[in-house]
Scaffold this active site. Sequence first.
Site, PDB file in Angstrom:
ATOM      1  N   SER A  62       0.806  -1.219   0.000  1.00 38.73           N
ATOM      2  CA  SER A  62       0.000   0.000   0.000  1.00 38.73           C
ATOM      3  C   SER A  62       0.841   1.270   0.000  1.00 38.73           C
ATOM      4  O   SER A  62       0.316   2.366   0.155  1.00 38.73           O
ATOM      5  CB  SER A  62      -0.922   0.005   1.224  1.00 38.73           C
TER       6      SER A  62
ATOM      7  N   SER B 190      -0.536  -5.552  -7.114  1.00 37.51           N
ATOM      8  CA  SER B 190       0.828  -5.402  -6.608  1.00 37.51           C
ATOM      9  C   SER B 190       1.242  -6.612  -5.760  1.00 37.51           C
ATOM     10  O   SER B 190       2.357  -7.114  -5.868  1.00 37.51           O
ATOM     11  CB  SER B 190       0.918  -4.100  -5.796  1.00 37.51           C
TER      12      SER B 190
ATOM     13  N   TYR C 277      -2.661   6.255  -0.649  1.00 39.97           N
ATOM     14  CA  TYR C 277      -1.596   6.164  -1.655  1.00 39.97           C
ATOM     15  C   TYR C 277      -1.960   7.025  -2.873  1.00 39.97           C
ATOM     16  O   TYR C 277      -1.129   7.763  -3.406  1.00 39.97           O
ATOM     17  CB  TYR C 277      -1.448   4.685  -2.060  1.00 39.97           C
TER      18      TYR C 277
ATOM     19  N   THR D  45       4.708  -1.919  10.373  1.00 44.55           N
ATOM     20  CA  THR D  45       4.025  -3.202  10.523  1.00 44.55           C
ATOM     21  C   THR D  45       2.861  -3.294   9.547  1.00 44.55           C
ATOM     22  O   THR D  45       2.249  -2.278   9.203  1.00 44.55           O
ATOM     23  CB  THR D  45       3.515  -3.411  11.969  1.00 44.55           C
ATOM     24  N   HIS D  46       2.570  -4.519   9.120  1.00 40.41           N
ATOM     25  CA  HIS D  46       1.354  -4.762   8.332  1.00 40.41           C
ATOM     26  C   HIS D  46       0.270  -5.388   9.214  1.00 40.41           C
ATOM     27  O   HIS D  46      -0.789  -5.754   8.711  1.00 40.41           O
ATOM     28  CB  HIS D  46       1.639  -5.726   7.171  1.00 40.41           C
TER      29      HIS D  46
HETATM   30  S1  PPS Z   1       5.501  -4.059   0.972  1.00 41.64           S
HETATM   31  O1  PPS Z   1       6.181  -5.178   0.272  1.00 41.64           O
HETATM   32  O2  PPS Z   1       4.235  -4.504   1.520  1.00 41.64           O
HETATM   33  O3  PPS Z   1       6.316  -3.395   1.977  1.00 41.64           O
HETATM   34  O4  PPS Z   1       5.190  -3.024  -0.194  1.00 41.64           O
HETATM   35  P1  PPS Z   1       4.839  -1.485  -0.032  1.00 41.64           P
HETATM   36  O5  PPS Z   1       6.075  -0.712   0.129  1.00 41.64           O
HETATM   37  O6  PPS Z   1       3.758  -1.299   0.940  1.00 41.64           O
HETATM   38  O7  PPS Z   1       4.194  -1.173  -1.472  1.00 41.64           O
HETATM   39  C1  PPS Z   1       4.874  -1.454  -2.664  1.00 41.64           C
HETATM   40  C2  PPS Z   1       4.185  -0.672  -3.760  1.00 41.64           C
HETATM   41  O8  PPS Z   1       4.491   0.720  -3.600  1.00 41.64           O
HETATM   42  C3  PPS Z   1       5.141   1.185  -4.785  1.00 41.64           C
HETATM   43  N1  PPS Z   1       6.095   2.236  -4.440  1.00 41.64           N
HETATM   44  C4  PPS Z   1       5.935   3.532  -4.776  1.00 41.64           C
HETATM   45  N2  PPS Z   1       4.960   4.156  -5.438  1.00 41.64           N
HETATM   46  C5  PPS Z   1       5.115   5.487  -5.641  1.00 41.64           C
HETATM   47  N3  PPS Z   1       6.182   6.202  -5.217  1.00 41.64           N
HETATM   48  C6  PPS Z   1       7.184   5.590  -4.534  1.00 41.64           C
HETATM   49  N4  PPS Z   1       8.230   6.296  -4.119  1.00 41.64           N
HETATM   50  C7  PPS Z   1       7.082   4.196  -4.295  1.00 41.64           C
HETATM   51  N5  PPS Z   1       7.874   3.316  -3.666  1.00 41.64           N
HETATM   52  C8  PPS Z   1       7.259   2.117  -3.767  1.00 41.64           C
HETATM   53  C9  PPS Z   1       5.807  -0.061  -5.345  1.00 41.64           C
HETATM   54  O9  PPS Z   1       6.192   0.091  -6.668  1.00 41.64           O
HETATM   55  C10 PPS Z   1       4.671  -1.064  -5.143  1.00 41.64           C
HETATM   56  O10 PPS Z   1       3.572  -0.837  -6.015  1.00 41.64           O
HETATM   57  P2  PPS Z   1       3.423  -1.504  -7.472  1.00 41.64           P
HETATM   58  O11 PPS Z   1       2.023  -1.156  -7.913  1.00 41.64           O
HETATM   59  O12 PPS Z   1       3.628  -2.966  -7.338  1.00 41.64           O
HETATM   60  O13 PPS Z   1       4.451  -0.853  -8.342  1.00 41.64           O
END
Ligand code: PPS
Length: 337
Positions: free
Chosen positions: A75, A187, A242, A157-158
């Site tokens: 997220s 994702s 987000y 944390t999740h």
């Molecule tokens: S995790 O594995 O649960 O910790 O992942 P999480 O960090 O919560 O989420 C990963 C998704 O966030 C996107 N992401 C970003 N989006 C926009 N800007 C920034 N800086 C950014 N950093 C991480 C990441 O690409 C994952 O999304 P998807 O849709 O898969 O690309």
Amino acid sequence: MSNARKPHPVPFTVEGLPEREISQLRAWGFRSHAEVVRTNPSRVNLRPAFSHLAHAYYNFEFRPDDLVLATYPRSGTTWASEILWAMRNLGRLEQADEAANGDRTMFIDMDFLMPSRAEDDNPKVKEFLTLFPEGRVEDGVVLQMAKCHKGPRIIKTHLQIDLLNHDLLDTCRTVYIARNPKDVCVSLFHHGKISKMDAFEGEFSDFAEAFMADQVIYGPYWDHVKQAWKLRDHANLHFMFYEDMKLDIIGELRKLARFLQLDFTDEQLKTISEHASFGRMKSRHEREASGRNHTPGFFRKGQTGDWENAASGELTAAMDRWISDNSQDTDIVFKYT
Ligand code: PPS
């Protein structure tokens, strides 16, 4: 007299899954289908080490200067944690080139997602055993290291809020990031394809069915988000989307800074947003490609609306029904484009 707080009894149990459900997970394509436990009554699927660590999580002592970042997986956790870190470390952002995000923040769930063993060739385990030669690795390396960490902590944390110490919001500030369920599902699916922990070998439609049936790790999605949404007016909780961060990062950073009682100029907010931009974070991650924190493909697209590229019309109809059914008792509204 001891100052130690009296531990809270854990108000839930952790149980194995019925064989029928394990078979279903296997049929969908989850490689770790047998390594799932579930909290009762909240029905959150987690990894087996959570059984013996539930008490430690539920009684984890938060401190007034902690910043807690709570999210459903995929997220925007890593993005938001980089922002929180940058807000606290504005004068020394170059340190992000030297240490991975995971080493500057504390992801406490790691102790049950990938439990360490004393014999592991892992710098975190080595550091832990150097500090605590008598320490028990199975009691959670991150949990115990976090406990001993002296400075202000950024804790990720999740786990849904109900599974955390109920003193949390009375003690420190929590930031909650929500992302629309369609993009979380896409994702998560892609993450399952690249992650050793959540290894998934099936089709996207199977994964989406499992997600809607609350059968993925950390499911159910709606309970997670609704618990935080109900607390959105609490003075110590800041709820962000987000999609809003994608649309207007400076505006969202300004609101976040106000919540954290930090004063930044517009120029400083711009510096923070650029430091935590998708491109910059991705390239820092690539630079440590040979390091242990590197997961190729972790920074995938970073966009809103990718569901449209992944799902058939039939699956979209099923997902839309699921969203509508689960939106009856809440006024939470997501953006999907
Ligand atoms: S995790 O594995 O649960 O910790 O992942 P999480 O960090 O919560 O989420 C990963 C998704 O966030 C996107 N992401 C970003 N989006 C926009 N800007 C920034 N800086 C950014 N950093 C991480 C990441 O690409 C994952 O999304 P998807 O849709 O898969 O690309």
